[in-house]
Design a protein around this motif. Sequence first.
Motif, PDB file in Angstrom:
ATOM      1  N   LEU A 125       0.828  -1.221   0.000  1.00 61.15           N
ATOM      2  CA  LEU A 125       0.000   0.000   0.000  1.00 61.15           C
ATOM      3  C   LEU A 125       0.859   1.267   0.000  1.00 61.15           C
ATOM      4  O   LEU A 125       0.339   2.368   0.176  1.00 61.15           O
ATOM      5  CB  LEU A 125      -0.902   0.002   1.248  1.00 61.15           C
ATOM      6  CG  LEU A 125      -1.882  -1.155   1.348  1.00 61.15           C
ATOM      7  CD1 LEU A 125      -2.526  -1.194   2.728  1.00 61.15           C
ATOM      8  CD2 LEU A 125      -2.957  -1.049   0.272  1.00 61.15           C
ATOM      9  N   LEU A 126       2.157   1.108  -0.219  1.00 64.55           N
ATOM     10  CA  LEU A 126       3.066   2.256  -0.053  1.00 64.55           C
ATOM     11  C   LEU A 126       2.696   3.453  -0.922  1.00 64.55           C
ATOM     12  O   LEU A 126       2.908   4.605  -0.527  1.00 64.55           O
ATOM     13  CB  LEU A 126       4.516   1.833  -0.331  1.00 64.55           C
ATOM     14  CG  LEU A 126       5.143   0.950   0.753  1.00 64.55           C
ATOM     15  CD1 LEU A 126       6.519   0.452   0.299  1.00 64.55           C
ATOM     16  CD2 LEU A 126       5.259   1.709   2.066  1.00 64.55           C
ATOM     17  N   ALA A 127       2.129   3.179  -2.098  1.00 65.35           N
ATOM     18  CA  ALA A 127       1.803   4.288  -3.008  1.00 65.35           C
ATOM     19  C   ALA A 127       0.739   5.219  -2.417  1.00 65.35           C
ATOM     20  O   ALA A 127       0.564   6.344  -2.889  1.00 65.35           O
ATOM     21  CB  ALA A 127       1.314   3.738  -4.341  1.00 65.35           C
ATOM     22  N   GLU A 128       0.056   4.756  -1.394  1.00 63.92           N
ATOM     23  CA  GLU A 128      -1.004   5.569  -0.777  1.00 63.92           C
ATOM     24  C   GLU A 128      -0.451   6.601   0.211  1.00 63.92           C
ATOM     25  O   GLU A 128      -1.180   7.462   0.698  1.00 63.92           O
ATOM     26  CB  GLU A 128      -1.997   4.673  -0.035  1.00 63.92           C
ATOM     27  CG  GLU A 128      -2.687   3.640  -0.913  1.00 63.92           C
ATOM     28  CD  GLU A 128      -3.759   4.266  -1.816  1.00 63.92           C
ATOM     29  OE1 GLU A 128      -4.154   5.431  -1.593  1.00 63.92           O
ATOM     30  OE2 GLU A 128      -4.199   3.572  -2.748  1.00 63.92           O
ATOM     31  N   PHE A 129       0.845   6.479   0.538  1.00 64.88           N
ATOM     32  CA  PHE A 129       1.418   7.323   1.590  1.00 64.88           C
ATOM     33  C   PHE A 129       2.592   8.147   1.069  1.00 64.88           C
ATOM     34  O   PHE A 129       3.273   7.756   0.132  1.00 64.88           O
ATOM     35  CB  PHE A 129       1.906   6.444   2.756  1.00 64.88           C
ATOM     36  CG  PHE A 129       0.819   5.593   3.350  1.00 64.88           C
ATOM     37  CD1 PHE A 129      -0.134   6.139   4.191  1.00 64.88           C
ATOM     38  CD2 PHE A 129       0.722   4.247   3.021  1.00 64.88           C
ATOM     39  CE1 PHE A 129      -1.151   5.369   4.721  1.00 64.88           C
ATOM     40  CE2 PHE A 129      -0.302   3.459   3.539  1.00 64.88           C
ATOM     41  CZ  PHE A 129      -1.240   4.026   4.396  1.00 64.88           C
ATOM     42  N   PRO A 166      13.022  12.290  -5.419  1.00 66.81           N
ATOM     43  CA  PRO A 166      11.733  12.901  -5.719  1.00 66.81           C
ATOM     44  C   PRO A 166      10.668  11.844  -6.032  1.00 66.81           C
ATOM     45  O   PRO A 166      10.913  10.924  -6.805  1.00 66.81           O
ATOM     46  CB  PRO A 166      12.030  13.751  -6.968  1.00 66.81           C
ATOM     47  CG  PRO A 166      13.515  13.934  -6.991  1.00 66.81           C
ATOM     48  CD  PRO A 166      14.104  12.755  -6.296  1.00 66.81           C
ATOM     49  N   GLY A 167       9.539  11.975  -5.378  1.00 67.43           N
ATOM     50  CA  GLY A 167       8.436  11.047  -5.632  1.00 67.43           C
ATOM     51  C   GLY A 167       8.479   9.783  -4.790  1.00 67.43           C
ATOM     52  O   GLY A 167       7.488   9.068  -4.697  1.00 67.43           O
ATOM     53  N   ALA A 168       9.633   9.493  -4.169  1.00 63.21           N
ATOM     54  CA  ALA A 168       9.719   8.268  -3.359  1.00 63.21           C
ATOM     55  C   ALA A 168       9.093   8.502  -1.983  1.00 63.21           C
ATOM     56  O   ALA A 168       9.172   9.605  -1.437  1.00 63.21           O
ATOM     57  CB  ALA A 168      11.173   7.840  -3.204  1.00 63.21           C
ATOM     58  N   VAL A 169       8.478   7.462  -1.461  1.00 59.73           N
ATOM     59  CA  VAL A 169       7.912   7.541  -0.114  1.00 59.73           C
ATOM     60  C   VAL A 169       9.054   7.806   0.878  1.00 59.73           C
ATOM     61  O   VAL A 169      10.082   7.139   0.830  1.00 59.73           O
ATOM     62  CB  VAL A 169       7.219   6.208   0.249  1.00 59.73           C
ATOM     63  CG1 VAL A 169       6.584   6.284   1.627  1.00 59.73           C
ATOM     64  CG2 VAL A 169       6.188   5.836  -0.804  1.00 59.73           C
ATOM     65  N   HIS A 170       8.878   8.773   1.757  1.00 62.07           N
ATOM     66  CA  HIS A 170       9.908   9.052   2.749  1.00 62.07           C
ATOM     67  C   HIS A 170       9.881   8.003   3.861  1.00 62.07           C
ATOM     68  O   HIS A 170       8.818   7.528   4.241  1.00 62.07           O
ATOM     69  CB  HIS A 170       9.691  10.433   3.368  1.00 62.07           C
ATOM     70  CG  HIS A 170       9.955  11.552   2.406  1.00 62.07           C
ATOM     71  ND1 HIS A 170      11.215  11.845   1.930  1.00 62.07           N
ATOM     72  CD2 HIS A 170       9.116  12.445   1.820  1.00 62.07           C
ATOM     73  CE1 HIS A 170      11.145  12.870   1.100  1.00 62.07           C
ATOM     74  NE2 HIS A 170       9.882  13.256   1.007  1.00 62.07           N
ATOM     75  N   ILE A 171      11.059   7.709   4.382  1.00 58.12           N
ATOM     76  CA  ILE A 171      11.155   6.824   5.540  1.00 58.12           C
ATOM     77  C   ILE A 171      11.689   7.664   6.695  1.00 58.12           C
ATOM     78  O   ILE A 171      12.835   8.120   6.684  1.00 58.12           O
ATOM     79  CB  ILE A 171      12.078   5.626   5.249  1.00 58.12           C
ATOM     80  CG1 ILE A 171      11.551   4.846   4.024  1.00 58.12           C
ATOM     81  CG2 ILE A 171      12.180   4.730   6.478  1.00 58.12           C
ATOM     82  CD1 ILE A 171      12.467   3.728   3.563  1.00 58.12           C
TER      83      ILE A 171
END
Length: 222
Positions: A125-129, A166-171
């Motif tokens: 579900l990572l694309a949702e965050f 850019p565009g990657a989900v932050h951790i």
Amino acid sequence: MTVQINPSILSADPANLEPELARIATADAAHIDVMDGHFVPNLTMGLPIVARLAQVSPIPLDVHLMIDDADRWAPQYAEAGAASVTFHAEAVRAPVRLARELRAAGVGAGVAVRPATPVEPLLDLLAEFDMVLVMTVEPGFGGQSFIEGTLPKVSRLRQAVGPAGPGAVHIQVDGGVSRTTIGRIARAGADVFVAGSAVYGADDPAAEVAALRALAEAPYEA
Ligand code: DX5
Ligand code: ZN
């Protein structure tokens, strides 16, 4: 790697929050810990204070909700002027619905996990965050010592997310981040670092932000 350093004002002087924010104006965002005395055994601040801080802060607010019933309350923090709102996976009934609601309100949506909560259910579900927050201490208090066993979770997330950029989900990591620990947390793959006592416990918080940033940006040189 471009990293973000977000000092937590939990360790700031609560009687002087506006000047305390001014002391960290070189940081990327101010991390605001909202606790309700139920989800965690501590109580901090709520909507009216966060809304006012958003008006006076020189940098964006990264709001971390440690509250029950985030489904109900999180969108109001978006309205209050937060740049991003992070809720706990353990405190929400419909994380994807809430993340979509936050994004529709124009803020970043983050999901947080306590040290003992696995990230695997989130991986598809990572694309949702916009951000996943890995708690590296038990949430509730500043000044606790870093839990080493949370690092493999950060690495697994980085593998799932792919390279930061850019565009990657932050951790994001939160808890026990200091000059001593930040290098290995960065090597595990985090790119957003919350630090409370390390920054506000320093004589010069801005210098501490710069030192932490340098260590996180070049973690293999330390
Ligand atoms: C703890 C909070 C943290 C806290 C971190 O529940 O979420 O943001 O301020 O404090 P330090 O950096 O002192 O561990
Ligand atoms: Zn926090």
